[in-house]
Design an enzyme around this catalytic site. Sequence first.
Site, short mmCIF file in Angstrom:
data_model
loop_
_atom_site.label_atom_id
_atom_site.label_comp_id
_atom_site.label_asym_id
_atom_site.label_seq_id
_atom_site.Cartn_x
_atom_site.Cartn_y
_atom_site.Cartn_z
N SER A 13 -24.56 1.59 55.69
CA SER A 13 -25.38 2.07 54.65
C SER A 13 -25.66 3.59 54.91
O SER A 13 -25.47 4.04 55.92
CB SER A 13 -26.52 1.53 54.38
OG SER A 13 -27.25 1.25 55.51
N LYS A 17 -23.55 7.79 49.48
CA LYS A 17 -22.84 7.63 47.94
C LYS A 17 -23.28 8.18 46.71
O LYS A 17 -22.77 8.53 45.88
CB LYS A 17 -22.99 5.92 47.76
CG LYS A 17 -22.00 5.32 48.63
CD LYS A 17 -21.89 3.92 48.15
CE LYS A 17 -23.26 3.26 48.33
NZ LYS A 17 -24.00 2.06 48.96
N THR A 187 -10.29 4.95 62.86
CA THR A 187 -9.96 4.45 61.44
C THR A 187 -10.27 3.05 61.20
O THR A 187 -10.04 2.46 60.12
CB THR A 187 -8.43 5.04 61.05
OG1 THR A 187 -7.52 4.09 61.84
CG2 THR A 187 -8.09 6.16 61.20
N GLN A 191 -10.46 0.67 57.76
CA GLN A 191 -9.32 -0.26 57.45
C GLN A 191 -10.05 -1.85 57.06
O GLN A 191 -9.83 -2.40 56.26
CB GLN A 191 -8.47 -0.53 58.53
CG GLN A 191 -7.60 0.53 59.09
CD GLN A 191 -6.76 0.29 60.33
OE1 GLN A 191 -6.43 -0.95 60.42
NE2 GLN A 191 -6.41 1.31 61.17
N LYS A 222 -2.48 7.44 58.54
CA LYS A 222 -2.63 6.13 58.97
C LYS A 222 -3.58 5.30 58.06
O LYS A 222 -3.37 4.25 57.57
CB LYS A 222 -3.33 6.31 60.31
CG LYS A 222 -3.40 4.67 61.14
CD LYS A 222 -3.66 5.08 62.33
CE LYS A 222 -4.00 3.87 63.11
NZ LYS A 222 -4.75 4.26 64.60
N CYS A 380 -51.09 13.59 42.23
CA CYS A 380 -51.46 12.34 41.90
C CYS A 380 -52.74 11.92 42.73
O CYS A 380 -53.68 12.21 42.64
CB CYS A 380 -50.21 11.50 41.72
SG CYS A 380 -50.59 10.38 40.93
N HIS A 515 -46.56 13.77 38.58
CA HIS A 515 -45.52 14.04 39.70
C HIS A 515 -44.61 15.27 39.43
O HIS A 515 -43.38 14.80 38.87
CB HIS A 515 -44.67 12.75 40.06
CG HIS A 515 -45.61 11.89 40.63
ND1 HIS A 515 -45.71 11.73 42.07
CD2 HIS A 515 -46.24 10.79 40.11
CE1 HIS A 515 -46.71 10.98 42.54
NE2 HIS A 515 -46.75 10.31 41.38
N GLU A 517 -42.66 16.98 41.07
CA GLU A 517 -41.74 17.20 41.96
C GLU A 517 -40.32 16.27 41.38
O GLU A 517 -39.07 16.73 41.42
CB GLU A 517 -41.81 16.57 43.17
CG GLU A 517 -42.07 14.97 43.42
CD GLU A 517 -43.61 14.51 42.84
OE1 GLU A 517 -44.09 15.15 42.47
OE2 GLU A 517 -43.84 13.40 43.62
N1 GLN Z 1 -53.09 5.28 43.86
C1 GLN Z 1 -53.17 6.21 42.66
C2 GLN Z 1 -53.09 5.68 41.47
O1 GLN Z 1 -52.63 4.35 41.64
C3 GLN Z 1 -52.38 7.36 42.83
C4 GLN Z 1 -50.96 6.86 42.61
C5 GLN Z 1 -49.81 8.07 43.17
O2 GLN Z 1 -50.24 8.87 43.95
N2 GLN Z 1 -48.69 8.07 42.38
O3 GLN Z 1 -53.78 5.83 40.60
#
Ligand code: GLN
Length: 542
Positions: A13, A17, A187, A191, A222, A380, A515, A517
């Site tokens: 793993s 992928k 290889t 295979q 090969k 969060c 979030h 990010e």
């Molecule tokens: N534990 C917190 C909640 O459930 C924060 C969750 C998180 O940071 N995604 O509200």
Amino acid sequence: MTRFIFVTGGVVSSLGKGLASASLASLLQHHGYKVRIRKLDPYLNVDPGTMSPYQHGEVYVTDDGAETDLDLGHYERFTGVISKKSDNITSGRVYQKIITRERKGEYLGATVQVIPHVTNEIKEFISNDLEQEDFVICEIGGTIGDIESLPFIEAIRQFHNDNGHENSLFIHVTLVPYIASSGELKTKPTQHSVKELRSLGIQPNILLCRSDRIIPEGERKKIGLFCNVQHNCVIQAINANSIYEVPINFYNEGLDKRVLEYFNLDANKAIDLKMWSQVSKHVLEPEGKVIIGIVGKYTGLADAYKSLNEALSHGGIFNNVKVELKWFESEELNSSNTTSLLANCHGILVPGGFGERGSEGKIAAIKYARENKIPYFGICFGMQLAVIEMARNILGIQDANSSEFSNCNNSIVGLMTEWTTSDNTTEKRSKTDDLGGTMRLGSYEAKLRKGSKIFYIYKDEIINERHRHRYEVNNKFADEFESKGVIFSGYSPDGLLPETVELKDHPWFIGVQYHPELKSKPFEPHPLFKSFIDAAKKHKDE
Ligand code: GLN
């Protein structure tokens, strides 16, 4: 017409992928095609939402509120195509659906079996909810040979037969290891893996061979011979210096050409991959460096904070600096060691998290960042704990805490029992509800206060960000906080749920209940990450 590309993995793993699928998708986009990428996960959890990050890495949340595999994050970041709930299934979800149907008597007396009922469900998922995409790339989780992935392999075999061989293609990602003692690339694992795949009825069309060095022509021949794959379809995938080089490397190895030739499409169009080379250059040749301290609980596994790592790196790309991450196990931090441990960080971040363990260490780090005017970004849980820290140390509420923790008498952060969704329905929760899939999940609108720092960063009053939390900051202290310079600068549209918090008298102290990010992309870094890294840069230069 939609063509399907199935990506399987062999030997071991973690061969990438997901990145391979995302990179191929990007190349096909450059050729002018519309793509979608899907992930089929063979495990029995209904979704990864209840799994520990140590088991599965981060849980990636989509706009439409699905808790999914982190590979969907790669897909979105590499292609800009927004992932949906319908892009990830697991065996658990398939069985859940089938068993519910069986209990209702909907199979009309039939014996319910893996073939055809489970495989039909998987095939239905593969081609469901599409919008005239030219290509759908389906990545099958796990490794060939796993018992639990058998129904998925069988389903894609059938799919290939049902839809005409010319409309679907199999790519197998394998490992060609270098054995130092004999000085050779081997290889045989490839295979064996292909033999296993063929015994399940699938002949791969393309082999993507991961290796740490060039695979000589002889070895490629090969592999082709033993695996019954055309020689030019044995493609080497050498370890890249940055993930952004992967699409370029694949292009140089002709992966897109082989795919397009298979489907009888124009394979000779030259494409311009400048955007990838530019972003690679920024990552590999930055002009400076900032150190960001991340105080979390799963610091031993980089995948646990995958999107966060990526978003911070995007902030670095934008500011032309390398973002060096220093990980701190929150349980090891306390009020007496923060100064020595965090002293050389130019920014401190507390990411999303769950549970009491380590929370006091995080609070100590937040206090340190606040008092020493070090840029602080709370995501969060990182926002909730920042509010708790400030309630204790600014408002003087000594026992301020979260009702997520066992000994909480004064909940500054409490269980969210009711909220309004984007389509104006009311969601209700209680303490005894199931844990899986019951959080406030997915994209929600928030309204930012004009004139606030965060408004200045977004340059917008209405924002949409993805959420995944069960608790919320208690609104009742808002006025008291405000009088001390702690501003709840963003709220849910109904004005009830605090979405952002910031400090007036601090260069950069921002907490967000969502979030950010998850929405950052290398070509479109998230405004908060751009601004946070800029603040860290300024702090360093002070
Ligand atoms: N534990 C917190 C909640 O459930 C924060 C969750 C998180 O940071 N995604 O509200």
